[in-house]
Design a protein around this motif. Sequence first.
Motif, PDB file in Angstrom:
ATOM      1  N   ASP A  71     -11.652  24.799 -29.370  1.00  0.00           N
ATOM      2  CA  ASP A  71     -11.495  25.904 -28.253  1.00  0.00           C
ATOM      3  C   ASP A  71     -12.729  25.391 -27.180  1.00  0.00           C
ATOM      4  N   HIS A  93      -6.262  21.155 -28.920  1.00  0.00           N
ATOM      5  CA  HIS A  93      -6.801  22.350 -28.252  1.00  0.00           C
ATOM      6  C   HIS A  93      -5.438  23.109 -27.868  1.00  0.00           C
ATOM      7  N   GLU A 132      -4.059  26.265 -25.859  1.00  0.00           N
ATOM      8  CA  GLU A 132      -4.214  27.226 -24.681  1.00  0.00           C
ATOM      9  C   GLU A 132      -3.331  28.485 -25.029  1.00  0.00           C
ATOM     10  N   PRO A 151      -8.745  20.710 -20.121  1.00  0.00           N
ATOM     11  CA  PRO A 151      -8.759  20.450 -21.592  1.00  0.00           C
ATOM     12  C   PRO A 151      -8.621  19.135 -22.130  1.00  0.00           C
ATOM     13  N   GLU A 152      -7.302  18.267 -21.102  1.00  0.00           N
ATOM     14  CA  GLU A 152      -6.944  17.366 -21.723  1.00  0.00           C
ATOM     15  C   GLU A 152      -8.147  16.183 -21.552  1.00  0.00           C
ATOM     16  N   THR A 211      -4.759  12.889 -28.916  1.00  0.00           N
ATOM     17  CA  THR A 211      -5.222  14.119 -28.416  1.00  0.00           C
ATOM     18  C   THR A 211      -4.084  14.912 -28.178  1.00  0.00           C
ATOM     19  N   VAL A 267      -2.833  18.899 -26.109  1.00  0.00           N
ATOM     20  CA  VAL A 267      -2.886  20.393 -25.641  1.00  0.00           C
ATOM     21  C   VAL A 267      -1.549  20.893 -26.200  1.00  0.00           C
ATOM     22  N   ARG A 310       0.231  25.153 -26.641  1.00  0.00           N
ATOM     23  CA  ARG A 310       0.379  26.219 -26.121  1.00  0.00           C
ATOM     24  C   ARG A 310       0.947  27.201 -27.057  1.00  0.00           C
TER      25      ARG A 310
END
Length: 281
Positions: free
Chosen positions: A158, A184, A186, A199-200, A219, A221, A223
């Motif tokens: 985070d 990560h 969100e 965040p990316e 990677t 992201v 949600r």
Amino acid sequence: MKAICATDLSAASEATIESETCLECLERIGVEEIHLVTVIPSNVHAGMPGMHFEERREQALERYRRVVEDAGFDVETHVVRGTPHRRINGIAEAVGASLTVVGSRGKSPLENRVIGSTARNLARTTVVPLLVNRIEREADEPDVVREHLFQRVLYATDFSENAERAFEAFSYLRHATQEATLVHVETPTDPGLPEDDDPEARLTELATRLEDWGIETRTEVRRGDPADEILAAEAEYEPTTTLVGSRGHSRLRRLLLGSVSEDIVARADGNVMLIPPNRSA
């Protein structure tokens, strides 16, 4: 580098200690000295049946000592009385350990939980990085679920200070890591980043550092609910270990304390490594 290996002398604990591959992975990340620790609960008294618990446990630890010494480690054994997680944490501090390892059975069909009271309490209170080594649940002679501890790592962040501290564990894990997935999550209910933060881009920056070490990195992201999404990523990518900080951003200052990290330890299919905050934090 010193490691604590906590054992209750059960078949599950034995699987962790006697796994040659797991010991090999510990050696790769720089562990040279292993302290085997077993705790006799304080409510077990000398006058009770089994009054020779200390002697019996010392004999069992000697057998484990030979296995670990044969793998090339220096070994110390500790048979102590008290509350297990407190004594394990105390010994870790006293010997200057860099890692605590505890074995844990797989998912419970009744409660969808994987950890006993000692592992759960260690997850909440550990003073050094904690590796929960997942052990087969439904087996008479259980084995570790994923032998190569750090070969494929799922790192969840985070972007809090403690999450960054967890990322620094790659400085030694990289010697045993071939692949990493950086995630990560969100969540609108508890945002951890300023609105103008990307965040990316931050994940890409972290990925570049790992790729410089020769680690193949992706990677993502996601949600939603942090614990659910991290576990969904684990199911998708099948890492050998999920790496998280034990505290992160939250209005209650516990996004990754209990509500997320403890849930991951409880529900993950594979191994979980928790990195606690600095003691001064």
